[in-house]
Design a protein around this motif. Structure first.
Motif, PDB file in Angstrom:
ATOM      1  N   ALA A  63       0.858  14.524   2.778  1.00  0.00           N
ATOM      2  CA  ALA A  63       1.482  13.323   2.210  1.00  0.00           C
ATOM      3  C   ALA A  63       2.667  13.699   1.324  1.00  0.00           C
ATOM      4  N   GLU A  64       2.574  14.861   0.656  1.00  0.00           N
ATOM      5  CA  GLU A  64       3.683  15.312  -0.197  1.00  0.00           C
ATOM      6  C   GLU A  64       4.959  15.532   0.607  1.00  0.00           C
ATOM      7  N   LEU A  65       4.804  15.826   1.895  1.00  0.00           N
ATOM      8  CA  LEU A  65       5.994  16.047   2.724  1.00  0.00           C
ATOM      9  C   LEU A  65       6.871  14.787   2.719  1.00  0.00           C
ATOM     10  N   LEU A  66       6.232  13.619   2.672  1.00  0.00           N
ATOM     11  CA  LEU A  66       6.996  12.370   2.547  1.00  0.00           C
ATOM     12  C   LEU A  66       7.282  12.062   1.076  1.00  0.00           C
ATOM     13  N   ARG A  67       6.252  12.236   0.247  1.00  0.00           N
ATOM     14  CA  ARG A  67       6.408  11.888  -1.171  1.00  0.00           C
ATOM     15  C   ARG A  67       7.575  12.624  -1.829  1.00  0.00           C
ATOM     16  N   THR A  85      12.966   7.925  -7.416  1.00  0.00           N
ATOM     17  CA  THR A  85      12.540   8.049  -8.819  1.00  0.00           C
ATOM     18  C   THR A  85      13.628   8.733  -9.650  1.00  0.00           C
ATOM     19  N   THR A  86      13.722   8.325 -10.900  1.00  0.00           N
ATOM     20  CA  THR A  86      14.742   8.886 -11.786  1.00  0.00           C
ATOM     21  C   THR A  86      14.467  10.368 -12.011  1.00  0.00           C
ATOM     22  N   ALA A  87      13.199  10.690 -12.297  1.00  0.00           N
ATOM     23  CA  ALA A  87      12.851  12.090 -12.539  1.00  0.00           C
ATOM     24  C   ALA A  87      13.210  12.944 -11.328  1.00  0.00           C
ATOM     25  N   GLY A  88      12.918  12.436 -10.157  1.00  0.00           N
ATOM     26  CA  GLY A  88      13.192  13.175  -8.923  1.00  0.00           C
ATOM     27  C   GLY A  88      14.678  13.378  -8.721  1.00  0.00           C
ATOM     28  N   LYS A  89      15.464  12.343  -9.026  1.00  0.00           N
ATOM     29  CA  LYS A  89      16.922  12.436  -8.845  1.00  0.00           C
ATOM     30  C   LYS A  89      17.507  13.469  -9.804  1.00  0.00           C
ATOM     31  N   LEU A  90      16.977  13.481 -11.053  1.00  0.00           N
ATOM     32  CA  LEU A  90      17.555  14.365 -12.068  1.00  0.00           C
ATOM     33  C   LEU A  90      17.010  15.786 -12.000  1.00  0.00           C
ATOM     34  N   LEU A  91      15.699  15.883 -11.802  1.00  0.00           N
ATOM     35  CA  LEU A  91      15.071  17.206 -11.943  1.00  0.00           C
ATOM     36  C   LEU A  91      14.733  17.881 -10.612  1.00  0.00           C
ATOM     37  N   GLY A  92      14.831  17.137  -9.537  1.00  0.00           N
ATOM     38  CA  GLY A  92      14.640  17.727  -8.199  1.00  0.00           C
ATOM     39  C   GLY A  92      13.344  18.502  -8.040  1.00  0.00           C
ATOM     40  N   LYS A  93      13.479  19.729  -7.601  1.00  0.00           N
ATOM     41  CA  LYS A  93      12.311  20.565  -7.274  1.00  0.00           C
ATOM     42  C   LYS A  93      11.303  20.670  -8.409  1.00  0.00           C
ATOM     43  N   MET A  94      11.785  20.639  -9.639  1.00  0.00           N
ATOM     44  CA  MET A  94      10.883  20.787 -10.781  1.00  0.00           C
ATOM     45  C   MET A  94       9.801  19.714 -10.800  1.00  0.00           C
ATOM     46  N   VAL A  95      10.135  18.545 -10.259  1.00  0.00           N
ATOM     47  CA  VAL A  95       9.141  17.464 -10.243  1.00  0.00           C
ATOM     48  C   VAL A  95       8.694  17.160  -8.803  1.00  0.00           C
ATOM     49  N   GLY A  96       8.850  18.132  -7.950  1.00  0.00           N
ATOM     50  CA  GLY A  96       8.354  17.973  -6.578  1.00  0.00           C
ATOM     51  C   GLY A  96       9.208  17.060  -5.726  1.00  0.00           C
ATOM     52  N   ALA A  97      10.516  17.024  -6.015  1.00  0.00           N
ATOM     53  CA  ALA A  97      11.407  16.177  -5.210  1.00  0.00           C
ATOM     54  C   ALA A  97      12.310  17.070  -4.363  1.00  0.00           C
ATOM     55  N   ARG A  98      12.647  16.616  -3.180  1.00  0.00           N
ATOM     56  CA  ARG A  98      13.557  17.400  -2.332  1.00  0.00           C
ATOM     57  C   ARG A  98      14.384  16.496  -1.422  1.00  0.00           C
ATOM     58  N   GLU A  99      15.488  17.059  -1.005  1.00  0.00           N
ATOM     59  CA  GLU A  99      16.397  16.345  -0.091  1.00  0.00           C
ATOM     60  C   GLU A  99      15.769  16.212   1.286  1.00  0.00           C
ATOM     61  N   THR A 125       0.832  -1.210   0.000  1.00  0.00           N
ATOM     62  CA  THR A 125       0.000   0.000   0.000  1.00  0.00           C
ATOM     63  C   THR A 125       0.866   1.260   0.000  1.00  0.00           C
ATOM     64  N   LEU A 126       1.924   1.246   0.786  1.00  0.00           N
ATOM     65  CA  LEU A 126       2.767   2.444   0.892  1.00  0.00           C
ATOM     66  C   LEU A 126       3.383   2.774  -0.465  1.00  0.00           C
ATOM     67  N   GLN A 127       3.909   1.737  -1.122  1.00  0.00           N
ATOM     68  CA  GLN A 127       4.506   1.942  -2.442  1.00  0.00           C
ATOM     69  C   GLN A 127       3.476   2.547  -3.403  1.00  0.00           C
ATOM     70  N   ILE A 128       2.262   1.991  -3.364  1.00  0.00           N
ATOM     71  CA  ILE A 128       1.201   2.486  -4.258  1.00  0.00           C
ATOM     72  C   ILE A 128       0.833   3.922  -3.903  1.00  0.00           C
ATOM     73  N   PHE A 129       0.674   4.182  -2.610  1.00  0.00           N
ATOM     74  CA  PHE A 129       0.273   5.530  -2.182  1.00  0.00           C
ATOM     75  C   PHE A 129       1.337   6.567  -2.560  1.00  0.00           C
ATOM     76  N   MET A 130       2.602   6.129  -2.601  1.00  0.00           N
ATOM     77  CA  MET A 130       3.666   7.055  -2.983  1.00  0.00           C
ATOM     78  C   MET A 130       3.601   7.388  -4.476  1.00  0.00           C
ATOM     79  N   ASP A 131       3.156   6.400  -5.269  1.00  0.00           N
ATOM     80  CA  ASP A 131       3.231   6.563  -6.723  1.00  0.00           C
ATOM     81  C   ASP A 131       1.965   7.071  -7.406  1.00  0.00           C
ATOM     82  N   ILE A 132       0.779   6.730  -6.859  1.00  0.00           N
ATOM     83  CA  ILE A 132      -0.410   6.953  -7.702  1.00  0.00           C
ATOM     84  C   ILE A 132      -1.143   8.269  -7.493  1.00  0.00           C
ATOM     85  N   CYS A 133      -0.810   9.028  -6.469  1.00  0.00           N
ATOM     86  CA  CYS A 133      -1.564  10.266  -6.245  1.00  0.00           C
ATOM     87  C   CYS A 133      -1.367  11.212  -7.436  1.00  0.00           C
ATOM     88  N   VAL A 134      -2.489  11.697  -8.015  1.00  0.00           N
ATOM     89  CA  VAL A 134      -2.380  12.630  -9.152  1.00  0.00           C
ATOM     90  C   VAL A 134      -2.620  14.076  -8.701  1.00  0.00           C
TER      91      VAL A 134
END
Lengths: 555, 178
Positions: A123-127, A135-149, A88-97
């Motif tokens: 939830a985004e605070l964890l996502r 995720t590859t996109a997150g590693k490469l594009l960081g903030k642009m795709v909603g990823a952070r350290e 469930t956790l894996q799914i919840f991390m990936d499927i939210c639109v």
């Protein structure tokens, strides 16, 4: 000097709006936000539960938090384990639109307007951290795709906002993908637990429970004292010396209630109701001074802790040799029983049988797996089969409405039974508006371990949507009592109503059952279980009735 | 045109602008929700502002007895007292009305208002702010009372047990004395 620094025209430019901030800006000023967070766990309680005590004594408003050196490693290892373990956790991390259906459904958001209280953003605070790491996109594009350290500030932000979620699951009712934000909160709290960050109001009760069997830390003789006191009080009210079976081996049923029922107001009046009911139907049952807690604060720590604290129910049932277990009015207790108990501790069900009511013969097929029945189901079945006599006019001094406690309503679908009972014991029941009850019920604002005092402002605004609906029925129908079947509700709704709707009291359903119950051989009742006069039954009313020649027979 | 006539004529516009300003005291991401979600149970804050701000505006225009609007101020301040506002921010929503009215008059040379009328409106808003501050303080005191009273609820049965034990011991002493 001052003239250089402060110019009149600048001072007159007042900005009334809070500054716009990037949502990834995660710095929380804990000192400035007192009233919104809870005190940290004390090391002794953490130690008792074998939790990480490296942080020692600290408080959220300390400038530097004494995190373990390898805190980041601990968090990522923990996250990695859980992603593997919980699909469930894996799914919840990936499927939210990020459709936003949940955004305005959280009572904390509705009451505060803080966007990070929108379930999707919480939830985004964890996502965001997940994206950066996995995720590859997150590693490469960081903030642009909603990823952070993951930084210390992000970790502090988790502590702040995931202890501003009561795991009530109202948001999940509206999610088209079925994402359960409560599960995300549960996982983040597990991760925080791994580095030694938890709150006292959760950790101390859990350690008490591990030591004495109940959250309040009451020792066996204390439980017995309270039950014997209740027995005396019931004798004063009814004139009957009721049965009080405690730790009785060979009883058919083990009864387990939340521990607040033994000592707190208004929980205790519900306990009087249970005792009166069981006596009247001649139930072959027992209380236990060891399995003396239905609630499970392990739920607010980790899955492992849930299992550890829950196991005593089956172990005590086994020791006493009962056939099945009946459970009292509690909220998260039933989420644990309904959703985790069988999976976690099912192998400990020695000798338990599928529950059958000894009074009506009804087989509780829904409890086939857990062997544990909710008291609302049990009592509704008694009423349905005409096994108890009730006089609802004894509750005429009470105009009740019903707050669907989150966990019984949303985690186990117990929606009609309580209403069936209330309608049988009251002539004055009024529902609150549709979008505030049943599956859409608003949380009390203090569940999931947040019912402490230092975060009172947060609790009061979180409970605003609930109180607002109570206020409506109070003004429209004169409602003066809010019924519920959750021990946390009974502790946290009274202060909530004292602030928002003064004059409305809180009670359990079985308190009203106890008021209405006609008991064989009992003296004529003039007072309810709170020893307050019942309308038309008290001595003053009798005098008036006698003078006017009205019939005062009530039973 | 008197101040009263002017405010009466522009009431709707003043209310809309005032509401916008009050909602803007919340984070911008939430303003849309507070403004547009109509159901009073799904949006208690927006509904309260929509209901109570016009009452306050009416009182300002018609120079009613301000005590009559104490309840409306209470409804709004009670909410702001438990939100992440400072005391000044919690009651300052009333001062936003001055700003809105000034803007409504600003640059409109055809409008001339008697300065005494304008001061009387400002005085009235100031009085509302004082009332709001008293209410804010009473809310904060209530919160502290609630905090201390929650302990009494937790020990209800213990207190009753102690009372009963004391009664028995008094009775025992009386019997011994007899």
């Amino acid at each position: 000097m001052a003239e250089d620094k402060y110019k009149q025209e600048d001072l007159l430019k007042i900005e009334y709006c809070p500054p716009r901030k990037d949502w990834m800006d995660s710095k929380i000023d804990f000192e400035a936000k007192k009233g919104n967070w809870c005190y940290s766990a004390v090391p002794a309680a953490m130690e008792y539960l074998d939790l990480n005590t490296e942080m020692g004594k600290w408080q959220p408003h300390d400038k530097d938090w004494p995190l373990p050196d390898n805190w980041k490693e601990i968090i990522f290892e923990g996250l990695h384990d859980r992603l593997k373990k919980f699909r469930t956790l894996q799914i919840f991390m990936d499927i939210c639109v990020r459709c936003g259906a949940c955004a305005d459904k959280c009572h904390f958001f509705i009451g505060s307007g803080d966007p990070k209280n929108m379930p999707v953003v919480r939830a985004e605070l964890l996502r965001s951290v997940y994206r950066k790491e996995y995720t590859t996109a997150g590693k490469l594009l960081g903030k642009m795709v909603g990823a952070r350290e993951l930084t210390v500030d992000v970790l502090k932000e988790w502590f702040y906002y995931f202890f501003q979620c009561t795991e009530c699951r109202r948001c999940s009712v509206f999610c088209p993908y079925g994402i359960d934000t409560a599960e995300i909160t549960i996982i983040v709290r597990e991760l925080l637990d791994l580095v030694g960050m938890n709150i006292d109001w959760i950790t101390t009760p859990a350690s008490n429970c591990f030591r004495t069997g109940n959250h309040l830390g009451i020792q066996p003789h204390g439980v017995l004292d309270s039950l014997e006191f209740a027995q005396e009080e019931l004798e004063d009210i009814t004139g009957l010396k009721i049965d009080l079976p405690v730790n009785r081996k060979g009883a058919e049923i083990l009864f387990i209630a939340p521990s607040a029922d033994y000592f707190a107001n208004p929980h205790y009046f519900t306990l009087l109701g249970y005792l009166a009911l069981f006596h009247e139907i001649g139930l072959d049952y027992t209380w236990s001074t060891f399995a003396s807690e239905g609630g499970n604060f392990g739920l607010f720590h980790s899955h492992d802790m849930i299992k550890r604290l829950n196991a005593k129910m089956y172990m005590e049932a086994d020791r006493l040799g009962v056939k099945w277990i009946l459970g009292g009015e509690c909220g998260h207790m039933w989420r644990v029983i309904h959703q985790y108990m069988h999976t976690m501790n099912g192998e400990r069900q020695n000798g338990l049988e599928e529950p059958v009511s000894p009074i009506t013969g009804t087989k509780f097929e829904n409890a086939k797996a857990t062997k544990m029945v909710h008291i609302a189901e049990f009592t509704a079945d008694l009423i349905k089969n005409n096994k108890i006599k009730l006089d609802p006019s004894r509750n005429d001094h009470i105009i009740p409405t019903y707050h669907d406690s989150c966990n019984p309503a949303r985690a186990m679908g117990l929606i009609e039974e309580p209403r069936y009972i209330i309608n049988a014991v009251s002539n004055n029941f009024h529902e609150m508006p549709e979008n505030t009850i049943r599956e859409q019920t608003f949380c009390c604002g203090s569940g999931a371990g947040l019912g402490t005092d230092e975060n009172m402002e947060m609790r009061l605004r979180g409970g605003l949507p609930r109180a607002n609906a109570v206020k409506y029925v109070n003004e429209k129908h004169g409602v003066n009592q809010l019924l519920c079947m959750c021990a946390i509700d009974k502790a946290t709704l009274p202060p909530l109503l004292e602030y928002w709707v003064p004059g409305v009291e809180v009670a359990g359903i079985h308190e009203l059952v106890g008021n209405a119950l006609i008991m064989e051989g009992a003296k004529e009742r003039t007072v309810d279980l709170r020893e307050e006069p019942m309308l038309g039954f008290d001595e003053e009313s009798e005098k008036v009735s006698a003078a006017t020649g009205e019939d005062t027979e009530n039973v | 045109m008197s101040m009263k006539e002017l405010l009466q004529e522009r009431k709707d516009s003043i209310f809309e602008k005032w509401l916008d300003r009050v909602i803007m005291t919340y984070p911008s991401e939430s303003s849309n929700f507070f403004k547009n979600k109509k159901n009073r149970f799904d949006n208690p804050i927006g509904s309260t502002l929509n209901k109570e701000l016009p009452i306050l505006l009416d009182a300002l225009i018609n120079l009613n007895d301000l005590d009559e609007v104490s309840n409306s101020i209470d409804e709004i301040v009670r909410i702001r007292a438990v939100q992440e506002f400072s005391a000044a921010q919690a009651v300052g929503f009333l001062l936003l009305l001055k700003k809105v009215i000034r803007e409504e008059l600003d640059g409109k040379t055809e409008i001339s208002v008697n300065v005494d009328d304008w001061w009387s409106v400002e005085d009235k808003i100031d009085r509302m702010v004082f009332m709001a501050f008293d209410i804010y303080m009473s809310c904060k005191e209530k919160i502290f009372e609630i905090r201390s009273r929650s302990f009494e609820r937790q020990t209800y049965v213990l207190d009753k047990m102690a009372e009963r034990a004391a009664e028995r011991s008094d009775k025992g002493e009386e019997m011994n004395a007899n």
